[in-house]
Every structure is written in structure tokens, then in C-alpha cells.
Write a protein that holds these residues in place. Sequence first.
Motif, PDB file in Angstrom:
ATOM      1  N   HIS A  26       1.504 -53.180  20.467  1.00 15.23           N
ATOM      2  CA  HIS A  26       0.395 -52.621  19.698  1.00 15.23           C
ATOM      3  C   HIS A  26      -0.107 -51.308  20.299  1.00 15.23           C
ATOM      4  O   HIS A  26      -0.448 -50.369  19.573  1.00 15.23           O
ATOM      5  CB  HIS A  26      -0.754 -53.632  19.625  1.00 15.23           C
ATOM      6  N   THR A  27      -0.160 -51.225  21.628  1.00 11.94           N
ATOM      7  CA  THR A  27      -0.662 -50.003  22.269  1.00 11.94           C
ATOM      8  C   THR A  27       0.219 -48.817  21.949  1.00 11.94           C
ATOM      9  O   THR A  27      -0.276 -47.723  21.651  1.00 11.94           O
ATOM     10  CB  THR A  27      -0.744 -50.198  23.799  1.00 11.94           C
ATOM     11  N   SER A  30      -0.160 -47.760  18.357  1.00 15.64           N
ATOM     12  CA  SER A  30      -1.436 -47.105  18.089  1.00 15.64           C
ATOM     13  C   SER A  30      -1.384 -45.598  18.280  1.00 15.64           C
ATOM     14  O   SER A  30      -2.149 -44.856  17.652  1.00 15.64           O
ATOM     15  CB  SER A  30      -2.524 -47.679  19.006  1.00 15.64           C
ATOM     16  N   PHE A  33      -0.424 -43.716  15.099  1.00 17.09           N
ATOM     17  CA  PHE A  33      -1.479 -43.929  14.103  1.00 17.09           C
ATOM     18  C   PHE A  33      -2.721 -43.119  14.456  1.00 17.09           C
ATOM     19  O   PHE A  33      -3.359 -42.531  13.575  1.00 17.09           O
ATOM     20  CB  PHE A  33      -1.821 -45.414  13.989  1.00 17.09           C
ATOM     21  N   CYS A  34      -3.063 -43.077  15.736  1.00 21.24           N
ATOM     22  CA  CYS A  34      -4.217 -42.284  16.163  1.00 21.24           C
ATOM     23  C   CYS A  34      -3.967 -40.801  15.915  1.00 21.24           C
ATOM     24  O   CYS A  34      -4.849 -40.083  15.439  1.00 21.24           O
ATOM     25  CB  CYS A  34      -4.503 -42.541  17.644  1.00 21.24           C
ATOM     26  N   TYR A  37      -4.225 -40.041  12.247  1.00 18.96           N
ATOM     27  CA  TYR A  37      -5.627 -40.087  11.828  1.00 18.96           C
ATOM     28  C   TYR A  37      -6.361 -38.806  12.212  1.00 18.96           C
ATOM     29  O   TYR A  37      -7.126 -38.249  11.416  1.00 18.96           O
ATOM     30  CB  TYR A  37      -6.300 -41.300  12.456  1.00 18.96           C
ATOM     31  N   VAL A  80      -8.437 -46.983   9.547  1.00 20.41           N
ATOM     32  CA  VAL A  80      -7.820 -46.688  10.838  1.00 20.41           C
ATOM     33  C   VAL A  80      -8.681 -47.085  12.042  1.00 20.41           C
ATOM     34  O   VAL A  80      -8.151 -47.668  12.999  1.00 20.41           O
ATOM     35  CB  VAL A  80      -7.415 -45.197  10.925  1.00 20.41           C
ATOM     36  N   LEU A  84      -7.264 -49.382  15.024  1.00 20.57           N
ATOM     37  CA  LEU A  84      -7.175 -48.967  16.423  1.00 20.57           C
ATOM     38  C   LEU A  84      -7.972 -49.906  17.324  1.00 20.57           C
ATOM     39  O   LEU A  84      -7.601 -50.133  18.479  1.00 20.57           O
ATOM     40  CB  LEU A  84      -7.682 -47.528  16.577  1.00 20.57           C
ATOM     41  N   PHE A  87      -5.627 -52.670  18.057  1.00 26.34           N
ATOM     42  CA  PHE A  87      -4.539 -52.262  18.940  1.00 26.34           C
ATOM     43  C   PHE A  87      -5.010 -52.019  20.377  1.00 26.34           C
ATOM     44  O   PHE A  87      -4.300 -52.336  21.333  1.00 26.34           O
ATOM     45  CB  PHE A  87      -3.880 -50.996  18.408  1.00 26.34           C
ATOM     46  N   TRP A  88      -6.192 -51.423  20.530  1.00 25.46           N
ATOM     47  CA  TRP A  88      -6.649 -50.998  21.859  1.00 25.46           C
ATOM     48  C   TRP A  88      -7.524 -52.028  22.574  1.00 25.46           C
ATOM     49  O   TRP A  88      -7.397 -52.230  23.772  1.00 25.46           O
ATOM     50  CB  TRP A  88      -7.425 -49.687  21.748  1.00 25.46           C
ATOM     51  N   SER A 179      -3.524 -55.961   9.509  1.00 20.76           N
ATOM     52  CA  SER A 179      -4.414 -55.188  10.382  1.00 20.76           C
ATOM     53  C   SER A 179      -5.671 -54.738   9.650  1.00 20.76           C
ATOM     54  O   SER A 179      -6.525 -54.086  10.236  1.00 20.76           O
ATOM     55  CB  SER A 179      -3.673 -53.968  10.945  1.00 20.76           C
TER      56      SER A 179
END
Length: 311
Positions: A26-27, A30, A33-34, A37, A80, A84, A87-88, A179
Motif C-alpha cells: 500500500h505504501t 500510494s 496516487f499522491c 493527486y 484521494v 491515502l 495507505f499511509w 478503498s
Amino acid sequence: MYHNNKSIFHPATFFLIGIPGLEEIHTWISLPFCSIYLVALLGNATILIVIKAEHSLREPMFYFLAILSTVDLALSTTSVPRMLGIFWFGAHEINFGGCVAQMFLIHAFTGMEAEVLMAMAFDLFVAICAPLHYTTILTSRVLMGIGVCIIIRPSLTIFPMIYLIYRLPFCQARIIAHSYCEHMGIAKLSCGNIHINAAYGLFVISLFFLNLVLIGISYVYILRAVFRLPSQEARLKALSTCGAHVAVLCVFYIPSLFSFLTHRFGHSIPHHVHILVANLYLVLPPSLNPIIYGVRTKQIRERIIYMFTKR
């Protein structure tokens, strides 16, 4: 823990898994995706600043583009940050009301984007097929009416989903293999009858793709008019404008069509692939739309270059 009385079957919270099967990375997931975004935030904010600052950009096309950028900002921000957080920080839990609110906003903003793209196709149709009547057809009053419809129609269409979710008993199931919260993802957790939810979901999707059919019909007339233009330069200019619109349509509709078909028929496709595409479907269009229009639209491109080089 469950609420008492009338909401006894509604769980206090839902548990969003994220991307099933890929929890260990997941990290890493992310990071793109970050980045996407942040591109969406910067790109759409730039488009809005340019349109507001440049008085020559007061044509209907840029009016619709400003609405598109606003909807893109809202759509990506609705989905988003929560993604996140999962994920974080492992922020998997979301309360029932918050989940239903996110469901409504994501579906409503997606519908608004489809409406804006149809409005932009109509604007292009009038500009190319009836250029002499452009200003008389797309008056300020008409533009205001279209803007109101872009907001109101999807909102009214999605609003019944809130009631359809609240009427369902959920018993003990509260884990959503996604998610973010979406209508059928929530409904499938219910231990009650969800046939009405499924039927209404299909109705909403049919309206969604009806817009695509209408856009396709408009482009048949647009292209026919373009290839009848006497000047090759005029044809190339019109095709360039059409190219930007088609690119935005592909970015929006191809992932959504894949997600819809996979959800209904693609049972052999791995679940994590489906969820990844469903996530990209919410973040890619908001990030690519301003890039496409920034590069392909001369007025915006020149204004952006001026903003960054005037010093």
C-alpha cells in the motif's frame, strides 16, 4: 457496536480494506496516487486562475472548462485523501454516515463530469455546425441554465441512493473490499434484499452512458461538418480542437467502462486489478484534463507561459 432502536442493523463504522491482495505494498502504491493527486490540484487550480485572470477567456468553452476543473478538484478531493489515509496511516474505519456521504459525493461528482463533457460537446457542435448562430444560441441565460443542470440533475439522480442504503439492514457485515465507499459496494454487505439497489444502480449507469451516446451522435455531425470545410487550415484547427475533447472523453469513459464491465461480467479478472482501475478512474481524469487542455488550447497555453515567464 450497533446503534439502538431504528438503526439497530446499521454498523457504527465500516472497514475499508484499500486494495485487496495488495495490502503489503500500500505504501508504494500510494506514491503514484499522491503524485497524480498533486498534479490534479496544481493543474486544475492553474486552469481556474488563468480563466479568472484572463478577460478574453469569457467564451462558453472556457466557462464549461472552469466547471470541469471545479468538479475535478471536488471529485479527487472527495476520494484521494481518504485513500491515502488508508495507505499511509491505516485509517481503515469510516463511520456509517461518512461512508454514505462519500458515496453520494463520488457518484454525484462523477455524474457532473459526464454532464460537463456533454455540455462541452454541445458547445463544439454549435461552434462548428452553426457558427453564425453561436452567440444567439449560447446566450448567458442558456449557459446559466446548463450550469444549473450540470449540478442539479446528477445530484437529484444520486440522492435516492442515500435512502436505498439507509433502508437496508447490515447485521454484522462491515468490511468493504475497496478503498472508498460506493453504492453497490455498501449494498452487497447487507443481509437484506438489494434487488432495488441493483436495479437503481443499473438505471443510473444507463443515464451515465446515455450521455456518451449523445456525445457520439454530436461528434458524427461535428466531423461531417469539419470535413466539409473548404480550407485545409480550418479543418486542421477544428480537428485539433476535437482532438482535445476526444482525449478527455477517452480518459474519463474508458476506465469507467472497464470498471463497469468488470464489476458486472469480469469475474475472472483479479479483484485487485478491478479496484486499481476503479481508483484510477477517480484520479486520472482530474489530473490529465488540465494537461490536455493546457497543451491543446492555444489561449490557455499562451497565458500559462506568460504567467511563468513575465518576470
